[in-house]
Design a protein around this motif. Structure first.
Motif, PDB file in Angstrom:
ATOM      1  N   HIS A  28      41.799  31.556  30.883  1.00 58.09           N
ATOM      2  CA  HIS A  28      40.779  31.267  32.295  1.00 58.09           C
ATOM      3  C   HIS A  28      41.405  30.408  33.558  1.00 58.09           C
ATOM      4  N   SER A  30      44.792  30.884  33.785  1.00 52.49           N
ATOM      5  CA  SER A  30      45.754  32.339  34.404  1.00 52.49           C
ATOM      6  C   SER A  30      45.350  32.355  35.712  1.00 52.49           C
ATOM      7  N   ASP A  31      46.852  33.173  36.825  1.00 50.30           N
ATOM      8  CA  ASP A  31      46.411  33.452  38.022  1.00 50.30           C
ATOM      9  C   ASP A  31      45.790  34.759  38.007  1.00 50.30           C
ATOM     10  N   SER A  32      45.784  35.236  36.835  1.00 52.21           N
ATOM     11  CA  SER A  32      45.800  37.043  36.519  1.00 52.21           C
ATOM     12  C   SER A  32      44.157  36.900  36.440  1.00 52.21           C
ATOM     13  N   THR A  33      43.024  37.727  36.383  1.00 54.19           N
ATOM     14  CA  THR A  33      41.578  37.889  36.516  1.00 54.19           C
ATOM     15  C   THR A  33      42.013  39.874  35.430  1.00 54.19           C
ATOM     16  N   PRO A  34      40.979  39.552  34.117  1.00 58.90           N
ATOM     17  CA  PRO A  34      40.664  41.206  34.179  1.00 58.90           C
ATOM     18  C   PRO A  34      41.006  42.294  35.029  1.00 58.90           C
ATOM     19  N   ASN A  52      35.685  42.075  38.094  1.00 60.51           N
ATOM     20  CA  ASN A  52      35.532  40.436  37.367  1.00 60.51           C
ATOM     21  C   ASN A  52      34.633  40.457  37.700  1.00 60.51           C
ATOM     22  N   TRP A  57      33.391  37.776  34.289  1.00 60.09           N
ATOM     23  CA  TRP A  57      34.484  37.005  34.441  1.00 60.09           C
ATOM     24  C   TRP A  57      34.254  35.795  35.961  1.00 60.09           C
ATOM     25  N   ASN A  58      33.141  35.553  36.456  1.00 59.43           N
ATOM     26  CA  ASN A  58      32.256  34.841  37.572  1.00 59.43           C
ATOM     27  C   ASN A  58      31.142  33.911  36.581  1.00 59.43           C
ATOM     28  N   GLN A  64      30.705  32.400  29.003  1.00 57.95           N
ATOM     29  CA  GLN A  64      31.516  33.527  28.619  1.00 57.95           C
ATOM     30  C   GLN A  64      31.858  32.913  27.006  1.00 57.95           C
ATOM     31  N   SER A 276      49.258  40.779  30.706  1.00 60.07           N
ATOM     32  CA  SER A 276      48.882  39.466  31.257  1.00 60.07           C
ATOM     33  C   SER A 276      46.519  40.484  29.836  1.00 60.07           C
TER      34      SER A 276
END
Length: 313
Positions: A28, A30-34, A52, A57-58, A64, A276
């Motif tokens: 979480h 990380s700069d990337s998101t699913p 997201n 993810w939010n 989570q 990722s």
């Protein structure tokens, strides 16, 4: 003994939960998101934000995490963001590859290492010095270099073994064994050297113990003193070394699996990290940590059975 088992079991569960939590937090951070991973580089920020949201993810991080723990209890590791494959099913196919290599390399290292170490301690002289020197040389060789050398000699020059690839046991047991032999031999070179040094040191110490001197004075046959009483005393550090070696081989399989093109957990972790793929990455960590925790627990119990003094520690 039951109290010792209970303490070790509680420690094992706590270690597994801590590993899951740390991995979850790192993902979480990380700069990337699913959403960005699933939609690809060409997706608009609005589409990524919507994805997201759909993936949850939010939501609050603790929500989570506890949802993920609930899924773990159901053996559900989610689906890959890259290709949609079920992570648990994919890792279940890959786990036997990595586990087989680590197990057979550890087993062969133990057999060869104990034979060499005990021989060096018992015989001594030039033979003992030669074994000790050879162990030092083998220990200094990088595994990937040994693997390349074995591929060149046994595959390209002699044609005895396949250079790369993996065959399922159910498809062809003989071909399965051949596909594992080169990586196992590669890892055995350094592993046997470590075990040989440990067995040599343990055996030398065992032969100087007071109970061994007493057995000699009582007229006990030398072979029984060496290979029953002294070897049992020396077996505790050897067992610990083999357990640590299995864990190291299991956790550090990326280089060997890539060198021999083996579809194991190491290859899966590298692919998940480079893309990722969060569910796959966390799944690999969970499975690998669970195996390491179980092996550590079994190792502790085995050492406690060999050395009762450990149970009071």
């Amino acid at each position: 003994m039951l109290a010792y088992v209970a303490r070790r079991l509680a420690l094992a569960i706590g270690t597994l939960l801590a590993a899951v939590l740390i991995t979850f937090l790192l993902v979480h951070a990380s700069d990337s998101t699913p959403g960005a991973v699933r939609l690809g580089a060409g997706a608009t920020p609005e589409a990524v934000a919507a994805e997201n949201e759909a993936l949850g993810w939010n939501r609050p991080l603790y929500v989570q995490f506890f949802d993920y723990l609930g899924s773990l209890f159901r053996l559900d590791l989610g689906s890959s963001l890259v290709d949609g494959r079920d992570v648990a099913a994919d890792l279940a196919d890959r786990l036997p590859v990595t586990a087989s290599i680590a197990f057979f390399a550890t087993l062969l290292s133990g057999i060869v290492g104990v034979l060499l170490g005990v021989t060096a301690a018992v015989r001594g002289g030039r033979l003992g010095k030669g074994i000790t020197t050879g162990s030092g040389v083998a220990l200094s060789l990088p595994a990937f270099w040994v693997g390349i050398l074995l591929v060149y000699l046994l595959s390209l020059q002699l044609g005895w073994l396949p250079a790369t690839g993996y065959v399922e046991f159910s498809a062809d047991p003989a071909a399965w064994f051949q596909s594992l032999l080169l990586p196992v031999l590669t890892l055995t070179v350094g592993g046997a050297a470590i075990v040989a040094r440990t067995a040599n040191a343990g055996m030398r110490e065992a032969l100087t113990q007071e109970h061994v001197r007493t057995l000699r004075a009582m007229g006990t046959p030398p072979w029984r003193i060496r290979y029953v009483h002294a070897l049992r005393y020396a077996s505790v550090p050897v067992v610990s070394t083999l357990g640590i070696q299995f864990i190291a081989l299991f956790g550090g399989s990326v280089i060997i699996e890539n060198l021999f093109a083996l579809p194991g957990l190491g290859q899966a972790s590298q692919a998940a990290a480079s893309s990722s793929d969060f569910p796959a990455l966390v799944g690999v960590v969970v499975v690998a940590t669970a195996v390491v925790v179980v092996i550590n627990l079994l190792l502790d119990l085995l050492v406690a059975a060999l050395d009762p003094k450990v149970r009071t520690a």
